[in-house]
Design an enzyme around this catalytic site. Structure first.
Site, PDB file in Angstrom:
ATOM      1  N   GLU A 328       0.841  -1.194   0.000  1.00  0.00           N
ATOM      2  CA  GLU A 328       0.000   0.000   0.000  1.00  0.00           C
ATOM      3  C   GLU A 328       0.877   1.246   0.000  1.00  0.00           C
ATOM      4  O   GLU A 328       1.779   1.376   0.835  1.00  0.00           O
ATOM      5  CB  GLU A 328      -0.900   0.051   1.235  1.00  0.00           C
ATOM      6  CG  GLU A 328      -2.080  -0.879   1.192  1.00  0.00           C
ATOM      7  CD  GLU A 328      -3.080  -0.589   2.312  1.00  0.00           C
ATOM      8  OE1 GLU A 328      -4.238  -0.995   2.168  1.00  0.00           O
ATOM      9  OE2 GLU A 328      -2.708   0.045   3.321  1.00  0.00           O
ATOM     10  N   CYS A 329       0.617   2.154  -0.912  1.00  0.00           N
ATOM     11  CA  CYS A 329       1.274   3.459  -0.963  1.00  0.00           C
ATOM     12  C   CYS A 329       2.796   3.297  -0.972  1.00  0.00           C
ATOM     13  O   CYS A 329       3.369   2.913  -1.988  1.00  0.00           O
ATOM     14  CB  CYS A 329       0.794   4.351   0.175  1.00  0.00           C
ATOM     15  SG  CYS A 329       1.092   6.113  -0.133  1.00  0.00           S
ATOM     16  N   GLY A 330       3.479   3.561   0.140  1.00  0.00           N
ATOM     17  CA  GLY A 330       4.921   3.380   0.157  1.00  0.00           C
ATOM     18  C   GLY A 330       5.319   1.955  -0.183  1.00  0.00           C
ATOM     19  O   GLY A 330       6.325   1.727  -0.872  1.00  0.00           O
TER      20      GLY A 330
END
Length: 437
Positions: A328-330
């Site tokens: 997720e994201c990073g």
């Protein structure tokens, strides 16, 4: 145990409500009260400070992302084991999105739903009597949201305090405290908000100083008396997101920190075991696990170390050959080929997905998201819609050729296109999952 509670609200971000909230929590804990913190909206960071101040885990209460039954269940949990619940507003008290009644994501939704009074923190720097006009606006804006008291923040002098306080109290609103301008109260920030509690040097001493300020500046007896009953013992908590496996390998260090506390808590309660590992220490997922989860965080600040983490790369690739890996994201950025840091230096990442991302070519992405999943994955089943949000400054500069993970819309339902990528057992997206829709 039957809890009481109130909301700390403000006109905007940056008014000092987090510092006031943390200091109040610790000051009231010193008095022997069991205090629990809650945060409206999608915020990973403030619940960590709430936990540090109170000694009890914080929780997010997000009226847009969480269905009413889930929201009530989490509210019930924190009301059962506390004397006092202090709920901190995100941004301004009424800030949210246009949605169905009671599901805007604002703290005002929670004030209405649970009939909690609001203690309004007003930054009065650069004004005096005008603060009364702002307070009156809050008091009149929504008759279902009760402003019970006002705290004046960033007061310049006794004369300044008197002008503002007298004007507000003439409206019938009690001023329960005034806090002098104090740069030492400021919490350090970076591009996604506050520096996390786990990274704050001397955090315990800082919280103690905040508590000292609140004890000297706020009438704690009056504030406590403003709290209203917050007894929701009949609530039942549904599952926000099912555990992605029985044994979950979770990347966990200063580069990977953004996992919602309610997800980890519910997964453990459902019988799942979470096994943390540190990519920055060149560790990889335990092969005995069923799934590997790379949460968001700040990999762009540690991209050089991640690029040199030979064992992390090899062990994660080995894991992904036979078992699911989700980012997720990073974590999504790290799953890609290249991560370009703010200085423009390119770092080789895991290469399990084909995209490349850049933090040098910044663009802020912020808002609620609804993701309709195109296949079974760690955050849900094919065809399910999951609610969550995006908040990042990175952008995809090379899309790669992977199939998308989901069709995505904003909080209002406006179609934004596709999101994320999938290849074999690997999935990832900039979207942070909060709960099933």
């Amino acid at each position: 145990m039957s809890a009481r509670g109130f909301i700390i609200g403000a006109a905007r971000s940056g008014s000092g409500k987090t510092s006031v909230t943390i200091g109040l929590m610790r000051a009231l804990r010193r008095r022997g009260l069991s205090v629990r913190g809650a945060k409206s909206g999608p915020d990973y960071i403030d619940p960590g400070f709430h936990e540090a101040a109170t000694g009890l885990a914080g929780v997010n209460l997000d009226s847009w992302a969480m269905r009413p039954a889930l929201l009530d269940g989490f509210a019930a949990e924190i009301s059962r084991d506390a004397d006092l619940v202090i709920l901190e507003s995100a941004m301004g008290l009424f800030d949210g999105i246009r949605s169905e009644t009671g599901r805007s994501g604002s703290a005002a939704d929670l004030a209405r739903r649970y009939r909690l009074p609001v203690v309004l923190v007003l930054d009065v720097s650069g004004q005096s009597q005008t603060a009364a006009a702002i307070a009156k606006g809050f008091a009149c804006y929504d008759p279902e949201v009760r402003i019970a008291g006002v705290v004046l923040n960033r007061v310049g002098s006794e004369r300044h305090r008197a002008y503002a306080a007298e004007a507000i109290e003439e409206l019938g609103l009690p001023v329960v405290g005034s806090i002098l301008r104090n740069p030492d109260m400021a919490l350090p920030e970076r591009h996604l908000g506050l520096v996390q509690a786990s990274e704050h040097a001397g955090l315990e001493a800082f919280i103690e100083r905040l508590a000292n300020v609140m004890e000297a500046s706020i009438d704690l007896d009056t504030v406590t008396s403003l709290a209203a009953p917050f007894d929701l013992s009949a609530g039942e908590t549904e599952v926000a997101i099912d555990p992605p496996g029985q044994r979950i390998a979770l990347a966990s260090d200063t580069a990977f920190t953004f996992l919602y506390p309610h997800l980890a808590r519910q997964w453990r309660r459902a019988g799942a075991e979470i096994l943390p590992f540190s990519p920055l220490a060149d560790e990889g997922p335990d092969m005995s696990c069923d799934v590997c989860w790379l949460p968001g965080g700040y990999p762009e600040l540690h991209a050089g170390r991640i690029a040199q983490a030979v064992d992390f790369k090899a062990l994660t690739a080995r894991f992904a050959a036979s078992k699911p890996v989700h980012g997720e994201c990073g974590g999504f950025m790290v799953l890609g080929e290249i991560l370009e840091d703010a200085a423009g230096e390119r770092h080789a990442m895991l290469g399990l997905l084909g995209h490349s991302t850049s933090f040098a070519q910044r663009r802020m992405n912020l808002g609620y998201r609804q993701a309709r999943l195109r296949l079974d994955c760690a955050i849900g089943r094919k065809g399910e819609t999951v609610r969550g949000h995006e908040f990042h400054y990175a952008r995809v500069v090379e899309p790669g050729g992977d199939a998308p993970l989901a069709d995505i819309a904003d909080g209002l339902g406006n179609v934004l296109g596709t999101s994320g990528g999938r290849r074999g057992n690997v999935t990832g997206t900039f979207f942070h999952a909060i709960a099933r829709s």
